[in-house]
Design an enzyme around this catalytic site. Structure first.
Site, PDB file in Angstrom:
ATOM      1  N   ARG A 233     -16.888 -48.314  50.733  1.00  0.00           N
ATOM      2  CA  ARG A 233     -15.482 -48.407  50.359  1.00  0.00           C
ATOM      3  C   ARG A 233     -15.419 -48.753  48.880  1.00  0.00           C
ATOM      4  O   ARG A 233     -16.209 -49.576  48.389  1.00  0.00           O
ATOM      5  CB  ARG A 233     -14.761 -49.497  51.171  1.00  0.00           C
ATOM      6  CG  ARG A 233     -14.405 -49.089  52.592  1.00  0.00           C
ATOM      7  CD  ARG A 233     -13.303 -48.027  52.631  1.00  0.00           C
ATOM      8  NE  ARG A 233     -12.919 -47.660  53.988  1.00  0.00           N
ATOM      9  CZ  ARG A 233     -13.445 -46.672  54.696  1.00  0.00           C
ATOM     10  NH1 ARG A 233     -14.421 -45.927  54.181  1.00  0.00           N
ATOM     11  NH2 ARG A 233     -13.017 -46.400  55.912  1.00  0.00           N
ATOM     12  N   GLU A 263      -7.449 -44.813  45.993  1.00  0.00           N
ATOM     13  CA  GLU A 263      -7.648 -43.390  46.295  1.00  0.00           C
ATOM     14  C   GLU A 263      -6.295 -42.704  46.449  1.00  0.00           C
ATOM     15  O   GLU A 263      -5.432 -43.229  47.162  1.00  0.00           O
ATOM     16  CB  GLU A 263      -8.498 -43.247  47.555  1.00  0.00           C
ATOM     17  CG  GLU A 263      -9.913 -43.772  47.319  1.00  0.00           C
ATOM     18  CD  GLU A 263     -10.862 -43.571  48.499  1.00  0.00           C
ATOM     19  OE1 GLU A 263     -10.433 -43.097  49.556  1.00  0.00           O
ATOM     20  OE2 GLU A 263     -12.040 -43.900  48.332  1.00  0.00           O
ATOM     21  N   HIS A 282     -14.140 -38.797  48.561  1.00  0.00           N
ATOM     22  CA  HIS A 282     -14.235 -39.437  49.889  1.00  0.00           C
ATOM     23  C   HIS A 282     -14.508 -38.360  50.956  1.00  0.00           C
ATOM     24  O   HIS A 282     -13.747 -38.208  51.917  1.00  0.00           O
ATOM     25  CB  HIS A 282     -12.949 -40.205  50.220  1.00  0.00           C
ATOM     26  CG  HIS A 282     -13.191 -41.283  51.251  1.00  0.00           C
ATOM     27  ND1 HIS A 282     -12.547 -42.476  51.245  1.00  0.00           N
ATOM     28  CD2 HIS A 282     -14.017 -41.331  52.325  1.00  0.00           C
ATOM     29  CE1 HIS A 282     -12.940 -43.219  52.266  1.00  0.00           C
ATOM     30  NE2 HIS A 282     -13.849 -42.537  52.944  1.00  0.00           N
TER      31      HIS A 282
HETATM   32  P1  NAD Z   1     -21.671 -51.199  60.502  1.00  0.00           P
HETATM   33  O1  NAD Z   1     -20.686 -52.225  60.898  1.00  0.00           O
HETATM   34  O2  NAD Z   1     -22.576 -50.622  61.536  1.00  0.00           O
HETATM   35  O3  NAD Z   1     -22.614 -51.748  59.321  1.00  0.00           O
HETATM   36  C1  NAD Z   1     -22.159 -52.536  58.265  1.00  0.00           C
HETATM   37  C2  NAD Z   1     -23.261 -53.540  57.956  1.00  0.00           C
HETATM   38  O4  NAD Z   1     -22.880 -54.282  56.808  1.00  0.00           O
HETATM   39  C3  NAD Z   1     -23.490 -54.544  59.116  1.00  0.00           C
HETATM   40  O5  NAD Z   1     -24.851 -54.552  59.503  1.00  0.00           O
HETATM   41  C4  NAD Z   1     -23.073 -55.873  58.502  1.00  0.00           C
HETATM   42  O6  NAD Z   1     -23.862 -56.959  58.986  1.00  0.00           O
HETATM   43  C5  NAD Z   1     -23.312 -55.614  57.022  1.00  0.00           C
HETATM   44  N1  NAD Z   1     -22.602 -56.526  56.153  1.00  0.00           N
HETATM   45  C6  NAD Z   1     -21.368 -57.082  56.342  1.00  0.00           C
HETATM   46  N2  NAD Z   1     -21.074 -57.880  55.298  1.00  0.00           N
HETATM   47  C7  NAD Z   1     -22.134 -57.826  54.451  1.00  0.00           C
HETATM   48  C8  NAD Z   1     -22.416 -58.432  53.210  1.00  0.00           C
HETATM   49  N3  NAD Z   1     -21.559 -59.291  52.620  1.00  0.00           N
HETATM   50  N4  NAD Z   1     -23.599 -58.156  52.592  1.00  0.00           N
HETATM   51  C9  NAD Z   1     -24.484 -57.293  53.187  1.00  0.00           C
HETATM   52  N5  NAD Z   1     -24.281 -56.717  54.375  1.00  0.00           N
HETATM   53  C10 NAD Z   1     -23.113 -56.967  54.999  1.00  0.00           C
HETATM   54  O7  NAD Z   1     -20.838 -50.050  59.778  1.00  0.00           O
HETATM   55  P2  NAD Z   1     -21.322 -48.571  59.433  1.00  0.00           P
HETATM   56  O8  NAD Z   1     -20.958 -47.674  60.549  1.00  0.00           O
HETATM   57  O9  NAD Z   1     -22.739 -48.614  58.960  1.00  0.00           O
HETATM   58  O10 NAD Z   1     -20.335 -48.249  58.216  1.00  0.00           O
HETATM   59  C11 NAD Z   1     -20.396 -49.006  57.015  1.00  0.00           C
HETATM   60  C12 NAD Z   1     -19.167 -48.742  56.168  1.00  0.00           C
HETATM   61  O11 NAD Z   1     -19.228 -47.407  55.653  1.00  0.00           O
HETATM   62  C13 NAD Z   1     -17.853 -48.762  56.961  1.00  0.00           C
HETATM   63  O12 NAD Z   1     -17.317 -50.056  57.089  1.00  0.00           O
HETATM   64  C14 NAD Z   1     -16.956 -47.847  56.169  1.00  0.00           C
HETATM   65  O13 NAD Z   1     -16.141 -48.596  55.310  1.00  0.00           O
HETATM   66  C15 NAD Z   1     -17.920 -46.984  55.363  1.00  0.00           C
HETATM   67  N6  NAD Z   1     -17.761 -45.566  55.729  1.00  0.00           N
HETATM   68  C16 NAD Z   1     -17.498 -44.657  54.756  1.00  0.00           C
HETATM   69  C17 NAD Z   1     -17.345 -43.314  55.072  1.00  0.00           C
HETATM   70  C18 NAD Z   1     -17.082 -42.273  54.031  1.00  0.00           C
HETATM   71  O14 NAD Z   1     -16.492 -41.258  54.352  1.00  0.00           O
HETATM   72  N7  NAD Z   1     -17.524 -42.442  52.810  1.00  0.00           N
HETATM   73  C19 NAD Z   1     -17.410 -42.905  56.401  1.00  0.00           C
HETATM   74  C20 NAD Z   1     -17.730 -43.844  57.377  1.00  0.00           C
HETATM   75  C21 NAD Z   1     -17.879 -45.179  57.023  1.00  0.00           C
END
Ligand code: NAD
Length: 326
Positions: A233, A263, A282
């Site tokens: 994000r 965005e 995105h």
């Molecule tokens: P997820 O919840 O499986 O993984 C997120 C990880 O981040 C978790 O393991 C959590 O423990 C860790 N985390 C939380 N706070 C943290 C911190 N302060 N420091 C380090 N690690 C931390 O989620 P995911 O499915 O892997 O997705 C991750 C993110 O990717 C989503 O939240 C979303 O915002 C983003 N995303 C972007 C797109 C895109 O189109 N670009 C698409 C899907 C998801």
């Protein structure tokens, strides 16, 4: 009174519309902003939060008297006031099943940068064949990748690069062990990751702890020449200035972004003109397969809630539990 309907903040795929229409017709808001959404709440039983331009705010939830479910065709749900929805006993369903596309996208951006694909393409097409003698590209092999946030997507990326003979570092203070199955990486503190990684890829959710976590100080801790990729994000990076400054000073080797603090971003910002910046609107998560799976899953789960059944993927499962007991 307006008949029952489901309203989406932005266009959604026919797959989702076909499934949702089993319970109510779907209407796409002409604009995702709050004032427009507030005019579309009468008879609305389901809201779809599509894209990041608009949010399902407390006012929208409050104004939507018949609301029974909110859906997100993706994994990030920072555009939904989940705390208020939970308080109002509204299940928020999401689709955390398309992460493979984001992991592939992060790797694609990294490889495009390292292999200088954009420059090579423009040199070829502009007839400058001989410039190949002045050019060389980099490698993943022998380098260190640092993954910030080793969840579904971060772990998938670690798995994808396993044949590149790379060192893979991970930082995640809330790591779930199940994400590490068949994944080989070295867990370190953030400072160590920033200091050692040649390439840094961010995969954390946006929340109060991660907002602005990549700030000027953290960028200065990165290795000189490091490549920074963010497909999580935009708000995780304090500002585009921080990245532009680091590119202009030569501290960062390159920056690749799929996501932006606002965005759509203001593309007149100097970052967008820097030759070592690569961006996408995105888009990396929006692959055909990922979208098909996510739309199908979200719509099926919304229908489940509307028909009084439990959804498969719910951000606030405690609400579904309470509803089932009542
Ligand atoms: P997820 O919840 O499986 O993984 C997120 C990880 O981040 C978790 O393991 C959590 O423990 C860790 N985390 C939380 N706070 C943290 C911190 N302060 N420091 C380090 N690690 C931390 O989620 P995911 O499915 O892997 O997705 C991750 C993110 O990717 C989503 O939240 C979303 O915002 C983003 N995303 C972007 C797109 C895109 O189109 N670009 C698409 C899907 C998801």
């Amino acid at each position: 009174m307006h008949p029952r309907r489901i309203v989406s903040t932005a266009p959604i795929d026919k797959i989702a519309i076909d499934i949702l229409q089993e319970v109510a017709p779907v209407e796409i808001a002409p604009s995702p902003d709050e004032s427009t959404m507030l005019t579309l709440l009468e008879g609305t039983v389901g809201l779809v939060a599509r894209g990041t331009e608009g949010s399902i705010t407390q006012r929208i939830i409050q104004g939507c008297e018949m609301l029974r479910v909110i859906g997100r065709p993706g994994v990030g749900y920072d555009t939904v006031d989940v705390a208020f929805a939970t308080q109002q006993l509204i299940p928020v369903v999401y689709a955390p099943i398309g992460g493979f596309a984001v992991a592939e996208g992060a790797l694609a951006i990294l490889m495009a940068i390292v292999k200088k694909i954009q420059l090579a393409d423009s040199i070829l097409k502009s007839g400058q064949w001989r410039r190949r003698y002045e050019m060389s590209s980099g490698d993943l092999t022998g380098h260190t990748l640092g993954i910030i946030g080793v969840g579904r997507i971060g772990a998938r990326l670690a798995k994808l690069v396993q044949n590149f003979e790379m060192t893979v570092l991970g930082y995640d203070p809330f790591l779930k062990k199940e994400n590490l199955r068949e994944v080989c990486l070295e867990l370190v503190q953030l400072e160590e990751l920033l200091r050692r990684a040649d390439f840094i890829s961010v995969h954390v959710p946006l929340n109060d702890h991660t907002r602005g976590m990549i700030n000027q100080e953290r960028v200065s801790q990165m290795k000189s020449g490091a490549i920074f990729i963010n497909t999580s994000r935009g708000g995780v990076v304090e500002s585009l200035d921080v990245l532009a400054d680091a590119l202009e000073s030569g501290h960062l080797g390159a920056v690749g972004l799929d996501v932006f603090p606002t965005e759509p971003p203001d593309v007149s910002h100097r970052l967008f003109r820097h030759p070592r910046f690569v961006g996408a609107p995105h888009l990396v998560g929006v692959s055909d397969l990922a979208m098909e799976r996510m739309y199908r899953s979200m719509a099926t789960d919304m229908v489940a809630v509307l028909q009084g059944r439990r959804p498969q993927y719910c951000v606030n499962p405690e609400v579904c539990k309470k509803l089932a007991e009542s």
